[in-house]
Design a protein around this motif. Sequence first.
Motif, PDB file in Angstrom:
ATOM      1  N   UNK A 130     -12.166  13.758  -5.640  1.00  0.00           N
ATOM      2  CA  UNK A 130     -12.844  12.843  -4.803  1.00  0.00           C
ATOM      3  C   UNK A 130     -12.358  11.299  -4.792  1.00  0.00           C
ATOM      4  N   UNK A 131     -11.467  11.084  -5.901  1.00  0.00           N
ATOM      5  CA  UNK A 131     -11.053   9.673  -5.936  1.00  0.00           C
ATOM      6  C   UNK A 131      -9.958   9.258  -5.107  1.00  0.00           C
ATOM      7  N   UNK A 132      -9.869   8.390  -4.512  1.00  0.00           N
ATOM      8  CA  UNK A 132      -8.894   7.759  -3.482  1.00  0.00           C
ATOM      9  C   UNK A 132      -7.545   7.056  -4.230  1.00  0.00           C
ATOM     10  N   UNK A 133      -6.410   7.364  -3.671  1.00  0.00           N
ATOM     11  CA  UNK A 133      -5.252   6.528  -3.839  1.00  0.00           C
ATOM     12  C   UNK A 133      -4.819   5.672  -2.747  1.00  0.00           C
ATOM     13  N   UNK A 134      -4.833   4.279  -3.366  1.00  0.00           N
ATOM     14  CA  UNK A 134      -4.548   3.207  -2.444  1.00  0.00           C
ATOM     15  C   UNK A 134      -3.192   2.760  -2.010  1.00  0.00           C
ATOM     16  N   UNK A 135      -2.623   2.360  -0.730  1.00  0.00           N
ATOM     17  CA  UNK A 135      -1.251   1.850  -0.642  1.00  0.00           C
ATOM     18  C   UNK A 135      -1.535   0.822   0.414  1.00  0.00           C
ATOM     19  N   UNK A 136      -0.285   0.033   0.415  1.00  0.00           N
ATOM     20  CA  UNK A 136      -0.109  -1.075   1.419  1.00  0.00           C
ATOM     21  C   UNK A 136       0.541  -0.456   2.607  1.00  0.00           C
ATOM     22  N   UNK A 137      -0.043  -0.964   3.811  1.00  0.00           N
ATOM     23  CA  UNK A 137       0.609  -0.680   5.320  1.00  0.00           C
ATOM     24  C   UNK A 137       1.238  -2.114   5.491  1.00  0.00           C
ATOM     25  N   UNK A 138       1.245  -3.108   4.966  1.00  0.00           N
ATOM     26  CA  UNK A 138       1.886  -4.333   5.093  1.00  0.00           C
ATOM     27  C   UNK A 138       3.285  -4.445   4.759  1.00  0.00           C
ATOM     28  N   UNK A 139       4.049  -4.761   5.787  1.00  0.00           N
ATOM     29  CA  UNK A 139       5.385  -4.840   5.538  1.00  0.00           C
ATOM     30  C   UNK A 139       5.833  -6.149   4.670  1.00  0.00           C
ATOM     31  N   UNK A 140       5.214  -7.081   4.602  1.00  0.00           N
ATOM     32  CA  UNK A 140       5.412  -8.048   3.893  1.00  0.00           C
ATOM     33  C   UNK A 140       5.304  -7.761   2.491  1.00  0.00           C
ATOM     34  N   UNK A 141       4.204  -6.838   2.146  1.00  0.00           N
ATOM     35  CA  UNK A 141       3.905  -6.407   0.696  1.00  0.00           C
ATOM     36  C   UNK A 141       5.104  -5.653   0.182  1.00  0.00           C
ATOM     37  N   UNK A 142       5.592  -4.837   0.926  1.00  0.00           N
ATOM     38  CA  UNK A 142       6.839  -3.936   0.536  1.00  0.00           C
ATOM     39  C   UNK A 142       8.258  -4.744   0.533  1.00  0.00           C
ATOM     40  N   UNK A 143       8.458  -5.934   1.136  1.00  0.00           N
ATOM     41  CA  UNK A 143       9.488  -6.669   1.141  1.00  0.00           C
ATOM     42  C   UNK A 143       9.766  -7.293  -0.472  1.00  0.00           C
ATOM     43  N   UNK A 144       8.583  -7.202  -1.174  1.00  0.00           N
ATOM     44  CA  UNK A 144       8.908  -7.876  -2.626  1.00  0.00           C
ATOM     45  C   UNK A 144       9.492  -6.955  -3.374  1.00  0.00           C
ATOM     46  N   UNK A 145      10.181  -5.856  -3.203  1.00  0.00           N
ATOM     47  CA  UNK A 145      10.792  -4.988  -3.952  1.00  0.00           C
ATOM     48  C   UNK A 145       9.835  -4.446  -5.233  1.00  0.00           C
ATOM     49  N   UNK A 146       8.671  -4.039  -4.850  1.00  0.00           N
ATOM     50  CA  UNK A 146       7.877  -3.720  -5.909  1.00  0.00           C
ATOM     51  C   UNK A 146       8.097  -2.354  -6.581  1.00  0.00           C
ATOM     52  N   UNK A 147       8.649  -1.577  -5.680  1.00  0.00           N
ATOM     53  CA  UNK A 147       9.261  -0.219  -6.437  1.00  0.00           C
ATOM     54  C   UNK A 147      10.807  -0.184  -6.061  1.00  0.00           C
ATOM     55  N   UNK A 148      11.498  -1.269  -6.841  1.00  0.00           N
ATOM     56  CA  UNK A 148      12.726  -1.090  -6.649  1.00  0.00           C
ATOM     57  C   UNK A 148      13.351  -0.051  -7.761  1.00  0.00           C
ATOM     58  N   UNK A 149      14.505   0.404  -7.329  1.00  0.00           N
ATOM     59  CA  UNK A 149      15.098   1.559  -8.126  1.00  0.00           C
ATOM     60  C   UNK A 149      14.283   3.042  -7.816  1.00  0.00           C
ATOM     61  N   UNK A 150      13.641   3.204  -6.813  1.00  0.00           N
ATOM     62  CA  UNK A 150      12.927   4.209  -6.416  1.00  0.00           C
ATOM     63  C   UNK A 150      13.048   4.565  -4.945  1.00  0.00           C
ATOM     64  N   UNK A 151      12.823   5.745  -4.358  1.00  0.00           N
ATOM     65  CA  UNK A 151      13.034   5.949  -3.257  1.00  0.00           C
ATOM     66  C   UNK A 151      11.792   5.571  -2.234  1.00  0.00           C
ATOM     67  N   UNK A 152      10.989   4.962  -2.874  1.00  0.00           N
ATOM     68  CA  UNK A 152       9.839   4.248  -2.005  1.00  0.00           C
ATOM     69  C   UNK A 152      10.103   2.991  -1.184  1.00  0.00           C
ATOM     70  N   UNK A 153       9.719   3.124   0.149  1.00  0.00           N
ATOM     71  CA  UNK A 153      10.045   1.886   0.724  1.00  0.00           C
ATOM     72  C   UNK A 153       8.893   1.993   1.938  1.00  0.00           C
ATOM     73  N   UNK A 154       8.664   0.825   2.608  1.00  0.00           N
ATOM     74  CA  UNK A 154       7.623   0.740   3.578  1.00  0.00           C
ATOM     75  C   UNK A 154       7.825   2.093   4.500  1.00  0.00           C
ATOM     76  N   UNK A 155       8.700   2.237   5.069  1.00  0.00           N
ATOM     77  CA  UNK A 155       8.858   3.426   6.443  1.00  0.00           C
ATOM     78  C   UNK A 155       8.792   4.724   5.753  1.00  0.00           C
ATOM     79  N   UNK A 156       9.434   4.949   4.319  1.00  0.00           N
ATOM     80  CA  UNK A 156       9.230   6.314   3.908  1.00  0.00           C
ATOM     81  C   UNK A 156       7.786   6.693   3.303  1.00  0.00           C
TER      82      UNK A 156
END
Length: 495
Positions: free
Chosen positions: A65-91
Amino acid sequence: MDMHSFNDTNENIDSETRDEPLSYDWRPTSPIDLAQIDQRWSKKQKKAAEAIIAQIYRVAVETPGRWISYSRTKAWWHKDRFAKTPYSYSIVTGIVQRLADNGLIEHDRRPPGERGRQSRYRASNDFMSRIAAEGFAVDYHPFSLLRLKDHNKNLIPYQETTWTERATKILKEINDATVAADIDCPNTTQIQRAKNQYHRIFNGSFNAGGRLYGPWFQNIPKGNRPSITIDGEATSEADFPSLHVGMLYNLVGGVPDGDPYDICGFERDAVKIAVNILINAEKRRSAYGAIHHGLAAKFGLKPQKLVHAIKKRHPRILRFFGSGAGLYLQRQDADIALQIIQSLLSKNVVALNIHDSFRVQEQHHGLLIETMERALSDYITSPAAGRKVLKFIGHKDETPPPSNAEVCLRFCPSDHETVHIPARTLSGSSDFESALERTGNCQGAALARALMTHLGAGAANSNTHPLGQEAIRRRIYAAADTVAVQPKPSTGMAA
């Protein structure tokens, strides 16, 4: 300083009611049939989808029942929070939408521009039957061993340096040894025990924070730890009682008087929480607010009275309250922890770190105590370690004032009355303890000699001390409780 004179505990137990943030730390042990979701997947999308699905599975099994949160704000993803991973805003947003369209997740998509809450998702009723077939399992693979976070606890990118490469290599060696050991505990599941590697979390810079987080044995209830086994053998634990309080007293050339959390009229747990809030808070006002909200109802006390009692109990370290010292002390205690773990590994002994405590096989308990005492002694006798904390706290410049400054250092030892030492005496060219005696300030001279003896090798003369006169002057200046401007002349004990 006696190792058993300090303790500072941080359980690091995640709240099951709070959303878990998106991570790239989990992978399925075997490939997932993604064709049942969509026929078209790029290589990056496949890797990202498998990591997202593995996290959904783990959360659904551990905390249904626990939720997993994520951002749908493009500016949040522009800071390379998941550098060196396949994660990006669009993916990420694309994969989440595909899973929702196929009925594999419940998707709570927040409206654009809404502040305070991110979008989130969790496993649907069909997720287990369609994705997690019999034999499905996941492994823990931390995507980054060094994690730098901003004041909002969001990941921020950093440049690789010689230091970060060395720190990562050390942690990999420790993780390899931890993974190779058979660490077990009753009433835990395979998926819990799969999280068996450390990473370090720093706050704002690599000078703050840096403690080891991650492994499952850090997050189980404290009462269950005695049941932990390593390679089938029973274990025992040792810790540093009131570590951060002791470290602050060490900075001012002293030791805590008994249990630092023992204050007449108040419960020890309440005092401990309040003291650590005062040490960690960046401003005293925010500390008082946190104490009021966190302790008033729980313990039925008046926060103002508790804070006043703490100040009276610990005048020597009063200036560190509301200074943000906690994060810089964490960096120091993390370095101590790494020294202990590495030292034991060199003797083929695996130590499980739970911040300021360590658990080893019972047969190695004596060696653990010896190693902890040696590591703490190394810290206490290292002027560099103390200067790092004082430098980054920035609560008071540790550079002695010019010789003509009309200022005086005020010390408040717990065993006798207040002592004043004129700053101009410390700025002189001769040995300042003799200069203090010549002016009749025998108590100041005695205090200076006591501080020098504490700082190393029993030397009590600034001319012959291994640290040198200038370093000693800096440490004595830093140890002062207050710095008074244009003080009254002092020739001994303050009136």
